[in-house]
Each structure stands twice: as C-alpha cells, then as structure tokens.
Design a protein around this motif. Structure first.
Motif, short mmCIF file in Angstrom:
data_model
loop_
_atom_site.label_atom_id
_atom_site.label_comp_id
_atom_site.label_asym_id
_atom_site.label_seq_id
_atom_site.Cartn_x
_atom_site.Cartn_y
_atom_site.Cartn_z
N GLN A 130 0.96 -0.97 0.13
CA GLN A 130 -0.13 0.14 0.01
C GLN A 130 1.13 0.95 -0.11
OE1 GLN A 130 -3.38 0.02 3.05
NE2 GLN A 130 -3.54 2.15 2.69
N GLY A 131 1.91 0.95 0.70
CA GLY A 131 3.14 2.62 0.38
C GLY A 131 2.31 3.19 1.29
N VAL B 117 9.61 5.67 -9.59
CA VAL B 117 11.49 6.11 -9.03
C VAL B 117 12.59 5.36 -9.36
CG1 VAL B 117 10.41 7.40 -7.06
CG2 VAL B 117 10.79 4.58 -7.18
N MET B 118 12.49 4.30 -10.42
CA MET B 118 13.34 3.16 -11.41
C MET B 118 12.85 3.02 -12.88
SD MET B 118 13.93 0.24 -8.75
CE MET B 118 15.04 -0.66 -9.18
N SER B 119 14.15 2.99 -13.72
CA SER B 119 13.65 2.92 -14.77
C SER B 119 13.07 1.59 -15.63
CB SER B 119 14.87 3.33 -15.69
OG SER B 119 16.44 2.92 -15.52
N SER B 120 12.63 0.81 -16.57
CA SER B 120 12.43 -0.06 -16.76
C SER B 120 13.98 -0.90 -17.24
CB SER B 120 12.28 0.09 -17.95
OG SER B 120 11.03 0.18 -19.00
N ILE C 85 13.26 -11.13 -4.00
CA ILE C 85 14.09 -10.50 -5.17
C ILE C 85 12.98 -9.12 -5.38
CG2 ILE C 85 14.23 -10.00 -7.57
CD1 ILE C 85 15.25 -13.22 -7.03
N VAL C 86 11.80 -9.07 -5.30
CA VAL C 86 10.39 -8.64 -5.21
C VAL C 86 10.25 -7.46 -4.35
CG1 VAL C 86 8.01 -8.77 -6.13
CG2 VAL C 86 9.93 -10.38 -7.32
N ASN C 87 10.70 -7.78 -3.11
CA ASN C 87 9.71 -7.35 -2.23
C ASN C 87 11.33 -6.51 -2.14
OD1 ASN C 87 7.82 -8.77 -1.68
ND2 ASN C 87 8.41 -10.08 -0.18
N SER C 88 12.37 -6.59 -2.66
CA SER C 88 13.29 -6.00 -2.06
C SER C 88 13.50 -4.34 -3.54
CB SER C 88 14.40 -6.41 -2.28
OG SER C 88 15.42 -7.12 -1.84
N VAL C 89 12.68 -4.70 -5.03
CA VAL C 89 12.40 -3.83 -5.78
C VAL C 89 11.60 -2.26 -4.98
CG1 VAL C 89 11.78 -3.06 -7.52
CG2 VAL C 89 12.80 -5.34 -7.67
N MET C 90 10.62 -3.37 -3.66
CA MET C 90 9.43 -2.13 -3.43
C MET C 90 10.43 -1.77 -2.42
SD MET C 90 6.16 -4.07 -4.96
CE MET C 90 5.18 -3.92 -3.77
N ASP C 91 10.85 -2.22 -1.64
CA ASP C 91 11.74 -1.69 -0.57
C ASP C 91 12.76 -0.40 -0.84
OD1 ASP C 91 10.14 -2.72 1.70
OD2 ASP C 91 12.46 -4.16 1.65
N ILE C 92 13.08 -0.95 -2.46
CA ILE C 92 14.21 0.29 -3.23
C ILE C 92 13.40 1.18 -3.08
CG2 ILE C 92 16.06 0.60 -5.03
CD1 ILE C 92 16.43 -2.55 -4.85
N CYS C 93 12.33 1.36 -3.96
CA CYS C 93 11.76 2.07 -4.67
C CYS C 93 10.90 2.83 -3.79
CB CYS C 93 10.09 1.67 -5.50
SG CYS C 93 10.50 0.86 -6.60
N LEU C 94 10.31 2.40 -2.18
CA LEU C 94 9.63 3.23 -0.61
C LEU C 94 11.33 4.41 -0.62
CD1 LEU C 94 7.57 3.56 0.69
CD2 LEU C 94 8.47 1.76 2.23
N HIS C 95 12.64 3.56 -0.29
CA HIS C 95 13.28 4.06 -0.23
C HIS C 95 13.85 5.61 -1.12
CE1 HIS C 95 13.58 1.73 2.80
NE2 HIS C 95 15.07 0.86 2.30
N ASP D 64 3.32 6.36 -4.29
CA ASP D 64 1.79 5.73 -4.66
C ASP D 64 2.12 4.15 -4.43
OD1 ASP D 64 -0.63 5.18 -6.00
OD2 ASP D 64 0.99 6.09 -7.54
N ASN D 65 1.10 4.06 -4.18
CA ASN D 65 0.98 1.50 -4.43
C ASN D 65 1.66 1.21 -5.20
OD1 ASN D 65 -2.86 2.24 -4.08
ND2 ASN D 65 -1.71 2.24 -2.41
N MET D 66 2.04 0.13 -4.34
CA MET D 66 3.48 -0.32 -5.59
C MET D 66 2.84 -2.28 -5.45
SD MET D 66 6.61 0.78 -4.27
CE MET D 66 6.48 1.46 -2.33
#
Length: 347
Positions: free
Chosen positions: A30-31, A212-215, A235-245, A250-252
């Motif tokens: 949810q973020g 916040v991250m490119s393709s 791995i997938v959760n790490s992407v979420m955390d990186i984006c949050l940091h 937004d929702n992710m």
C-alpha cells in the motif's frame, strides 16, 4: 490525486505460482496511500483450447475504482470490457490502468492501457518496454485537445494523470467521437514478439515502481539477484523497498514472470555478493565510530554519499539494495533503537 498516510504501510502481500514452464511471483504494498487500489491477475494455464497459454495482468485503480479481473481478448477485449464497465459504473468516478501479458508457446503479447508498464528482459538486457500513456506526450495531448479537453499540470483537465484507462467515464462523454477518440481512451497498445531461448523474464508493474526506477534499472537489478538467490519473493520485495526508499508515494505492485531462460545461481556472483555484504557492514561500523553517529537518518545520508566509492553494488538498486545490512549493523550497535527507524521522506 489521493491523500497520504502519516507513515507508509509496508506490509507486503506475496503470491506465487507456476505452470506451462513459467514461474511467477507478485508482491504488492500500500505504501503511503490511504487505500490500496491496485489489483492483479495471474493464470499460468487458460481453459481449453488455450491450456498452453498463460495470462498475467496488473491494474492500477484511481479514485477508489475497483478493477475486475479478466482473461478476455486483447484490443477488442479492452474496448468491450470498457463498455461493460460503463453499464455498471457510468455514474461513478475513477478508473484503472491495465497492463497484461499473454504468453503462448511461441509468442508473447503485451497490452498496455495507461501508465503501468511491462518489460521483457532478453539476453541480459531490456528488450521491450511498453510506452506509458501520459497526457503530456504529443500523441495523447493531440487526442485530448481534439476531444475538447486540455492538459494542465501534466494532467487531463488538470485532474487525471493518465490519458488512457478503463473507466473514467467523466472523460468519455462526447457522443460525436468514437470510443478510442475520447479525452481518455480505453484502447491499449499491443506489442507482439516471438519467444526465444534467451528470453529471461517479464516484469509488469504499476507506476509506483516506474516513478522512481527505470525499466533498465528494475530489469538489471532482478537479473543480478537471480544470480545470487533462489528466493524470488525476496527479490520482488527488495524492488518495493528500494522504490520506497527512493521516495515513491504511490501504491506499488510488481509481477515477475520467470521464463525458462531466466538466470540461475552463479557461485562467483554469490561469493562476490557475500563479500559485498561484509564490506558494507564494515564500512557502516567505521562510519558510526568515526563520526560518532547515533541517528540512523544521518548514517544513511553518509552511506549514500559514500556509495559512489563502494564497488559492485547491485545494478539498479545501489546502496538501497543493501539497506538491510546497514540497518542490521545499526541495531547491533544500538539495540534499544526503535524497530521503525527510517524516515522514508528525508533520507
């Protein structure tokens, strides 16, 4: 536009599955948003006569719009679905982007309507990335203006941040224009490519990731992590955390589909990653001691500045990909520090 919480809701909902030679993992968070408006669909094997086909989709709702899941056709299916939604939601505000992948034994079909995005990684690089439908792009702006609308502060009529979506019927009232020529169009872009043995994975994610991250950053990060761990949810959760940091508000939601050619464990990469963890832990201890730091926010700011001199950080993720190492060391030195020590806005 939606409001925000006082602190982000970081609990992640993870789903995994497999079939037809594919594996998938989805994580959603949810973020900072007041509500979770993302939805998804993942079907590794469709009904006969398409049992060797798979279907995946991510839907990013807005203005409290609830998106129904669907495994229907592609372009015609989008348009028909929009008409079906009008019958039950015509007087309701809000809508949803939709980005889908249909995978047959020999082809991949990507359909995108809105600013969620699908990416194919092939041979260690981003091969295809769908185009976001933003109001300020020339093609979208031209259609909006011809339909009697305007683009202000990068939004349709100053309110809607996407120019194509299902729903949003307040922007689809001009009966003199076709369904796809309204201010907001439900027409998807459809990309078709042949499957190759070098195809590695497909990423489908909402704009909370791509803001916040490119393709290439997301693709490179996932590719590098597949070399060092079999823990796909991590791995997938790490992407979420990186984006949050990095400041995503937004929702992710991120859906990772592993194809048969996905990277596998590499002993050299595993060894290098373990050495990197030890290096970061040592640097963290030295920074805390040298600067007499007892505030985690200050520590992270210094570590960000030093990251340029730390070799072999995970591509695409950088120092944020190793945030948990820094946090672990900080708690070892300051065991009484609160569990939630990270101010996501200010670092």
């Amino acid at each position: 536009m939606g409001g925000f919480l006082e602190k982000p809701e970081t609990e992640k909902k993870v789903e995994q599955g497999s079939g037809n030679g594919l594996r998938y993992c989805l994580s959603s968070m949810q973020g900072w948003r007041l509500e979770m408006e993302d939805a998804h669909s993942a079907v590794c094997s469709l009904m006969e006569p398409f049992k060797d086909w798979a279907y995946f989709g991510v839907f990013d709702g807005h203005a409290k719009f609830s998106m129904l899941r669907f495994p229907e056709g592609i372009k015609e299916g989008f348009l028909q679905l929009d008409e079906d939604l009008r019958k039950v939601n015509n007087d309701k505000p809000g809508g949803s982007t939709a980005t889908c992948a249909f995978i047959s034994p020999d082809k991949i079909y990507l359909a995108n309507c809105g600013d969620s995005r699908a990416v194919i990684s092939r041979g260690g690089a981003t091969y295809i990335s769908t185009i976001d439908h933003k109001p300020f792009s020339n093609i979208e702006r031209d259609r909006i203006q011809k339909a009697g609308g305007s683009v202000m502060i990068k939004r349709v009529n100053g309110t809607l941040a996407v120019s194509r979506a299902l729903g949003d019927f307040d922007f689809k009232r001009d009966q003199s224009r076709s369904q796809v020529d309204q201010m907001v169009s439900p027409e998807p872009d459809v990309t078709v490519c042949d499957r190759l043995e070098s195809d590695e994975f497909i990423i489908i994610a909402c704009d909370g990731i791509w803001d916040v991250m490119s393709s290439s950053e997301v693709s490179e990060f996932i590719g590098s992590r597949l070399l060092v761990t079999k823990d796909i949810p991590m791995i997938v959760n790490s992407v979420m955390d990186i984006c949050l940091h990095r400041g995503s508000r937004d929702n992710m939601t991120l859906l990772l589909i592993l194809l048969p050619g996905a990277p596998t464990l590499d002993e050299d990469a595993i060894k290098a990653d373990r050495n990197l963890d030890k290096t970061i832990a040592q640097i963290t201890r030295e920074v805390i001691e040298k600067h007499e730091i007892n505030d985690f926010e200050v520590l992270m700011r210094l570590m960000k500045r030093m990251a340029i001199n730390i070799p072999n950080l995970p591509p695409g993720g950088g120092i944020y990909a190793k945030y948990y190492i820094i946090e672990q060391v900080f708690h070892e030195i300051f065991p009484d520090a609160p569990a939630e020590i990270y101010d996501f806005c200010n670092v």
